[in-house]
Design an enzyme around this catalytic site. Structure first.
Site, PDB file in Angstrom:
ATOM      1  CG  ASP A   1       3.194  -9.197  10.437  1.00 39.21           C
ATOM      2  OD1 ASP A   1       4.072  -9.036   9.570  1.00 39.21           O
ATOM      3  OD2 ASP A   1       3.448  -9.289  11.649  1.00 39.21           O
TER       4      ASP A   1
ATOM      5  CB  ALA B   1      -0.909  -0.005   1.234  1.00 41.43           C
ATOM      6  N   PRO B   2       0.422   2.309  -0.702  1.00 43.96           N
ATOM      7  CG  PRO B   2       0.394   4.512  -1.480  1.00 43.96           C
ATOM      8  CD  PRO B   2       1.206   3.561  -0.648  1.00 43.96           C
TER       9      PRO B   2
ATOM     10  CE  LYS C   1       8.513   1.682  -4.715  1.00 41.67           C
ATOM     11  NZ  LYS C   1       7.745   2.365  -3.650  1.00 41.67           N
TER      12      LYS C   1
ATOM     13  CB  CYS D   1      11.449   6.229   0.563  1.00 40.39           C
ATOM     14  SG  CYS D   1      10.228   6.075   1.864  1.00 40.39           S
TER      15      CYS D   1
HETATM   16  C1  LIG Z   1       6.905   2.199   2.033  1.00 40.95           C
HETATM   17  S1  LIG Z   1       5.230   1.755   2.223  1.00 40.95           S
HETATM   18  C2  LIG Z   1       4.953   0.824   0.761  1.00 40.95           C
HETATM   19  C3  LIG Z   1       4.723   1.669  -0.460  1.00 40.95           C
HETATM   20  C4  LIG Z   1       4.202   0.860  -1.647  1.00 40.95           C
HETATM   21  N1  LIG Z   1       5.063  -0.263  -1.959  1.00 40.95           N
HETATM   22  C5  LIG Z   1       4.024   1.704  -2.891  1.00 40.95           C
HETATM   23  O1  LIG Z   1       4.872   1.686  -3.776  1.00 40.95           O
HETATM   24  O2  LIG Z   1       3.001   2.395  -2.977  1.00 40.95           O
HETATM   25  C6  LIG Z   1       5.318   0.508   3.439  1.00 40.95           C
HETATM   26  C7  LIG Z   1       4.016  -0.235   3.692  1.00 40.95           C
HETATM   27  O3  LIG Z   1       4.339  -1.357   4.505  1.00 40.95           O
HETATM   28  C8  LIG Z   1       3.207  -1.664   5.279  1.00 40.95           C
HETATM   29  N2  LIG Z   1       3.694  -2.562   6.352  1.00 40.95           N
HETATM   30  C9  LIG Z   1       4.422  -2.244   7.444  1.00 40.95           C
HETATM   31  N3  LIG Z   1       4.717  -3.361   8.138  1.00 40.95           N
HETATM   32  C10 LIG Z   1       4.185  -4.406   7.460  1.00 40.95           C
HETATM   33  C11 LIG Z   1       4.145  -5.812   7.678  1.00 40.95           C
HETATM   34  N4  LIG Z   1       4.731  -6.351   8.736  1.00 40.95           N
HETATM   35  N5  LIG Z   1       3.501  -6.569   6.770  1.00 40.95           N
HETATM   36  C12 LIG Z   1       2.891  -6.021   5.694  1.00 40.95           C
HETATM   37  N6  LIG Z   1       2.883  -4.694   5.463  1.00 40.95           N
HETATM   38  C13 LIG Z   1       3.524  -3.898   6.313  1.00 40.95           C
HETATM   39  C14 LIG Z   1       2.691  -0.314   5.705  1.00 40.95           C
HETATM   40  O4  LIG Z   1       1.322  -0.401   6.060  1.00 40.95           O
HETATM   41  C15 LIG Z   1       2.937   0.516   4.448  1.00 40.95           C
HETATM   42  O5  LIG Z   1       1.777   0.558   3.662  1.00 40.95           O
END
Ligand SMILES: C[S@@+](CC[C@H](N)C(=O)[O-])C[C@H]1O[C@@H](n2cnc3c(N)ncnc32)[C@H](O)[C@@H]1O
Length: 419
Positions: free
Chosen positions: A285, A238-239, A242, A357
């Site tokens: 998760d 999310a969001p 990618k 990032c």
């Molecule tokens: C850097 S953002 C990802 C951006 C996304 N890949 C994009 O390009 O739009 C990191 C995401 O990791 C999720 N997140 C954090 N810990 C996580 C976990 N243990 N398992 C799955 N998702 C996780 C967060 O909710 C957040 O949406």
């Protein structure tokens, strides 16, 4: 002030109440600028206040900081900024502070007029002390440039869905809509807008022909290099910037997109819907593999890990206020946990792209160094013969503002074939 919420989330409902785009733009500019330079403004205020304000007068403090912000960083006329600050006080029922606000802001103007204070400001002052220290420690020769780059306003960058639209045609369409843009010098499908515009003005946005995505973030999908029929995991999706790119690049993959935040996962769905694409989406998760994994291995894994976001301060200056020093070690632990949990799901010969990032070494090359030490079956194949970013002992780092990109880190790992 933000009470843990992001500025974008706080602002959204407030902006809806304003009359028009001009007011909304001004309000956004004030709030983003306030966060961008909060630490500098606070330092200045502390130097000029005879004694600190009481906790219950936080609103008076904010009005003073906003007043200083306008005097230092905007083209709002000096008198308008002072008068508006006083008017705001009255609206808050804090008329008693009129004298103080008038004296402080006018005193600043007087000193500036007399050359006692300089118009020039120290870029590092706009960062919390711990961030200054970490940036200086990690990038001693680049620190001042990084402070300046992180205080800039980021350009609005777009990605063109190159399967359906050429970049040249996209540029022509934008010009036809009166939007000035140019091709990004290094990233194939990226465009840079001269001035940001609301997305609904972008021709083809509603069809997914154009997406808003920084050029650095557009490097993830090519690095993953998916082939039709492959099973791909987007572990922190999310969001969905990618996720959409992966599918637009290779629509014939079998893609599973996870995110632990169900609400944010909804945004992935919206992004894919816009382009008429779909994937299996799941709130989970990613490191709790037993809860979601069906036992089949993946050919490709994208781990766009939760991180400090220290590479995108220019887009999200509120991170300077929200992030604490202790968050970094906790984030590094989460990243390690995710890497360790996901690696066994990759088939031998498969590829994992680790991305953040962030510009902090602890989340990036140090993370990958440690991972490689603990996983002798991982082979680093991050490309070297590319023009973006800089080669590091492990992975590749783009520093904020380099080649008109956000700060980003990539490491590409392949799993050795079993002998
Ligand atoms: C850097 S953002 C990802 C951006 C996304 N890949 C994009 O390009 O739009 C990191 C995401 O990791 C999720 N997140 C954090 N810990 C996580 C976990 N243990 N398992 C799955 N998702 C996780 C967060 O909710 C957040 O949406």
């Amino acid at each position: 002030m933000l009470q843990g919420q992001s500025l974008a989330d706080c602002l959204e409902p407030a902006l809806r109440e304003l009359a028009d785009d001009r007011e909304r733009g001004f309000c956004s500019e004030l709030c983003y600028g306030f966060c961008r330079h909060y630490f500098q403004l606070r330092k200045l205020l502390q130097e000029r206040l005879a004694k600190p304000l009481k906790k219950r007068d936080l609103d008076v403090e904010v009005i003073l900081l906003l007043g200083l912000y306008q005097l230092i960083h905007t083209r709002v006329g000096d008198h308008a900024a002072v008068n508006e600050s006083v008017r705001l006080l009255q609206r808050r029922g804090k008329g008693w502070a009129r004298g103080l606000v008038n004296a402080l802001l006018r005193g600043y103007l007087r000193d500036r007029g007399a050359g006692v204070v300089s118009d020039e400001f120290i870029e590092a002052d706009s960062y919390p002390a711990w961030m200054q220290q970490r940036i200086r420690a990690d990038w001693p020769e680049r620190a001042e440039a990084l402070f300046a780059a992180g205080n800039e306003r980021a350009p609005m960058s777009l990605r063109v869905d190159s399967r359906r639209l050429s970049r040249e045609q996209a540029l022509r369409n934008l010009a036809g809509a009166g939007i000035e843009a140019e091709a990004h010098p290094l990233v194939e499908n990226a465009l840079l807008l001269v001035r940001p515009v609301p997305v609904d003005r972008l021709p083809g946005f509603s069809l997914g022909l154009l997406s808003v995505q920084d050029a650095a973030a557009q490097l993830a999908a090519p690095l993953l290099d998916c082939a039709p029929g492959q099973r791909v995991l987007d572990a922190c999706a999310a969001p969905g910037g990618k996720t959409l790119h992966l599918l637009q690049q290779t629509p014939e993959i079998e893609l599973l997109a996870l995110d632990k935040d169900e609400q944010r996962l909804q945004r992935v769905r919206e992004n894919l819907d816009r382009a008429g694409l779909s994937a299996e989406l799941r709130a989970a998760d990613a490191a709790d593999v037993d809860a979601w994994h069906d036992g089949r291995s993946f050919d490709r894994i994208l781990l766009d890990a939760p991180c400090s976001a220290s590479g995108i301060l220019r887009r999200h200056p509120d991170i300077k206020l929200l992030r604490k020093e202790t968050d970094i070690a906790a984030l590094a632990r989460q990243q390690r946990r995710l890497l360790q949990a996901l690696w066994p799901l990759l088939r031998p010969g498969g590829r994992l792209v680790y991305a953040t990032c962030s510009i902090f070494l602890e989340e990036n090359e140090q993370q990958i160094e440690r991972f490689q030490r603990d996983h002798p079956d991982s082979v680093e194949v991050t490309p070297n013969a590319v023009q973006w970013g800089r080669s590091r002992p492990f992975g590749r780092q783009i520093l904020t503002g380099d080649q008109a990109m956000d700060g980003f880190y990539y490491a590409v790992l392949e799993k050795a074939q079993a002998r």
